[in-house]
Design a protein around this motif. Structure first.
Motif, PDB file in Angstrom:
ATOM      1  N   GLU A 113       1.026  -1.362  -0.299  1.00  0.00           N
ATOM      2  CA  GLU A 113      -0.292  -0.419   0.026  1.00  0.00           C
ATOM      3  C   GLU A 113       0.915   0.852   0.399  1.00  0.00           C
ATOM      4  O   GLU A 113       0.298   2.219   1.131  1.00  0.00           O
ATOM      5  N   GLY A 114       1.945   1.212  -0.431  1.00  0.00           N
ATOM      6  CA  GLY A 114       2.851   2.632  -1.049  1.00  0.00           C
ATOM      7  C   GLY A 114       3.660   1.927   0.115  1.00  0.00           C
ATOM      8  O   GLY A 114       4.430   3.564   0.132  1.00  0.00           O
ATOM      9  N   LEU A 330      -9.919   7.637  -1.035  1.00  0.00           N
ATOM     10  CA  LEU A 330      -8.643   7.924  -1.230  1.00  0.00           C
ATOM     11  C   LEU A 330      -8.646   5.954  -0.712  1.00  0.00           C
ATOM     12  O   LEU A 330      -9.055   5.553  -0.402  1.00  0.00           O
ATOM     13  N   GLU A 331      -7.977   5.424  -1.510  1.00  0.00           N
ATOM     14  CA  GLU A 331      -7.667   4.398  -2.348  1.00  0.00           C
ATOM     15  C   GLU A 331      -5.592   3.798  -2.020  1.00  0.00           C
ATOM     16  O   GLU A 331      -5.266   4.446  -2.341  1.00  0.00           O
ATOM     17  N   ARG A 332      -6.005   2.663  -1.308  1.00  0.00           N
ATOM     18  CA  ARG A 332      -4.642   1.776  -1.222  1.00  0.00           C
ATOM     19  C   ARG A 332      -4.326   1.225  -2.251  1.00  0.00           C
ATOM     20  O   ARG A 332      -4.543   0.089  -1.899  1.00  0.00           O
ATOM     21  N   MET A 333      -3.339   2.005  -2.903  1.00  0.00           N
ATOM     22  CA  MET A 333      -2.310   0.885  -4.386  1.00  0.00           C
ATOM     23  C   MET A 333      -1.708  -0.246  -4.179  1.00  0.00           C
ATOM     24  O   MET A 333      -0.699   0.642  -2.905  1.00  0.00           O
ATOM     25  N   PRO A 334      -1.414  -1.077  -4.624  1.00  0.00           N
ATOM     26  CA  PRO A 334       0.058  -1.239  -4.166  1.00  0.00           C
ATOM     27  C   PRO A 334       1.706  -0.511  -3.476  1.00  0.00           C
ATOM     28  O   PRO A 334       1.718  -0.406  -3.465  1.00  0.00           O
ATOM     29  N   LEU A 335       0.977   0.040  -4.759  1.00  0.00           N
ATOM     30  CA  LEU A 335       2.872   1.101  -4.550  1.00  0.00           C
ATOM     31  C   LEU A 335       2.610   2.778  -4.346  1.00  0.00           C
ATOM     32  O   LEU A 335       3.651   3.697  -4.446  1.00  0.00           O
ATOM     33  N   TYR A 336       1.103   3.022  -4.435  1.00  0.00           N
ATOM     34  CA  TYR A 336       1.417   4.302  -3.329  1.00  0.00           C
ATOM     35  C   TYR A 336      -0.568   4.041  -2.983  1.00  0.00           C
ATOM     36  O   TYR A 336      -1.007   3.803  -3.165  1.00  0.00           O
ATOM     37  N   VAL A 337      -0.235   5.712  -2.017  1.00  0.00           N
ATOM     38  CA  VAL A 337      -2.091   5.717  -1.958  1.00  0.00           C
ATOM     39  C   VAL A 337      -2.435   7.078  -2.275  1.00  0.00           C
ATOM     40  O   VAL A 337      -1.695   8.354  -2.909  1.00  0.00           O
TER      41      VAL A 337
END
Ligand code: UD2
Ligand code: MN
Length: 348
Positions: A113-114, A330-337
């Motif tokens: 999550e980044g 607010l999305e918690r993507m694998p490489l960034y928020v």
């Protein structure tokens, strides 16, 4: 009667005897049952730490669990070294048009999550990287591709936040960075903030993404300007301030819509606080800016000089303490928020 009476007597005595035996066994059974009840109550209600002396099985069990707990709790980690042994110096940067987000994700399995922190030592600083963004996906991909391994080699605990301006009103880089600061602090008490253009890729990993006693400007030079400082006092591109330093200047101004001036305004705020901007050596603070034209929606701000003339009068009430916005997602993507915000539009 004469024949029956001795037998009858015997039988009558025998009957009493059997009755006696029966009642004794009932009493014995009741006693045993009560004992069991008391015992089982004591076991279940006794606090687990109170060991009954001599109960060797239970002692063995508890020392086994203690050992298991000791094994599963990692020993405290030492601080990471002052200079990371993983640094490589000048880097060979690539910008492959075939690069995909999935590739960058699989290159960075340690990032969740980044966020990343070294596994074998305690990082010396906790750093939030804030990237203001709108419609520059390709640049974002190149930056993530280079920045994640770069930061991991520096052994810092970090998280990357991309702050997306929703809608098509004029872009406001400074206000997005104020939003990023406030949103990131909801996650963690970050020590240090890096304000980072999406198109600037660092060329040397000795350019440390950590904060110092004074605000730091990390871009001395870039490819397009012959790696020379743009002008004295230039503070654009990538800069680093501690949580306290940024709060002390009340963050960026929220009133710079469109291109230019917001970085000079921040420099003025810093100077008003008698802080001094530091820079790493020129051979280290080098960046490649991915080529781009001026975006539509980010036209030159014609009012920027006028605004810069009143920084001293307004900084106390224009900044973090007056930054109003609406978080749309607010999305918690694998490489960034990924924080998408409505920051409004310029007042006309
Ligand atoms: C310079 C500064 C930059 C800022 C700007 C004036 C350098 C290296 N950078 O950048 O820090 O002070 O002048 O405002 O000197 N962005 C988007 N989408 C848009 C518009 C902007 O994502 O539609 C973001 C993106 O992170 C970009 C940054 O804003 O890198 C600055 O915009 P720019 O790259 O167009 O401006 P530039 O290179 O002149
Ligand atoms: Mn740029």
């Amino acid at each position: 009667m004469g024949f029956c009476s001795p037998v009858f007597k015997f039988l009558r005595r025998g009957k009493y005897f059997v009755l006696l035996l029966l009642s004794l066994s009932v009493l014995a059974w009741i006693a045993t049952f009560k004992g069991e009840m008391v015992k089982s109550f004591q076991v279940s209600s006794a606090p687990t730490q109170t060991l009954v002396k001599g109960d060797s099985l239970r002692e063995k069990f508890s020392s086994f669990t203690a050992a298991t707990i000791r094994l599963s709790t990692p020993p405290p980690k030492a601080d990471c070294p002052l200079e990371s042994p993983l640094l490589q110096g000048a880097l060979q940067l690539t910008f492959e048009s075939s690069l995909k987000l999935k590739d960058v994700e699989s290159e960075n399995k340690g990032v969740s999550e980044g966020e990343y922190e070294p596994s074998d030592c305690t990082a010396r600083q906790n750093v939030a990287i804030l990237i203001p963004h709108r419609s520059r996906e390709r640049h974002l991909l190149y930056l993530l591709h280079h920045l994640h391994p770069f930061l991991q080699r520096q052994q810092i605990h970090y998280a990357i936040y991309v702050i997306q301006q929703a809608g098509d009103a004029t872009f406001n880089r400074a206000k997005l960075l104020n939003v990023g600061y406030m949103e990131a602090l909801k996650d963690y008490s970050w020590d240090c903030f890096i304000f980072h253009d999406v198109d600037l890729v660092p060329e040397n990993d000795h350019n440390l993404y950590i904060c110092d006693k004074q605000p730091k400007h990390l871009v001395v030079g870039r490819n397009a300007t012959g790696y020379k400082l743009h002008y004295k006092g230039y503070f654009g591109g990538v800069s680093a301030m501690t949580r306290e330093q940024f709060l002390q200047v009340n963050g960026f101004s929220n009133t710079y819509w469109g291109w230019g001036g917001e970085d000079d305004d921040l420099r003025k705020r810093i100077e008003l606080q008698k802080m001094k901007i530091m820079r790493p050596p020129a051979d280290i603070a080098r960046y490649t800016m991915v080529f781009h034209k001026r975006d539509s929606g980010n036209e030159i701000n014609k009012d920027r000089m006028k605004l810069l003339g009143r920084t001293q009068q307004v900084w106390r009430k224009d900044g973090l303490n007056s930054c109003s916005y609406k978080t749309l997602s607010l999305e918690r993507m694998p490489l960034y928020v990924n924080v998408t915000v409505d920051i409004g539009k310029p007042q006309s």
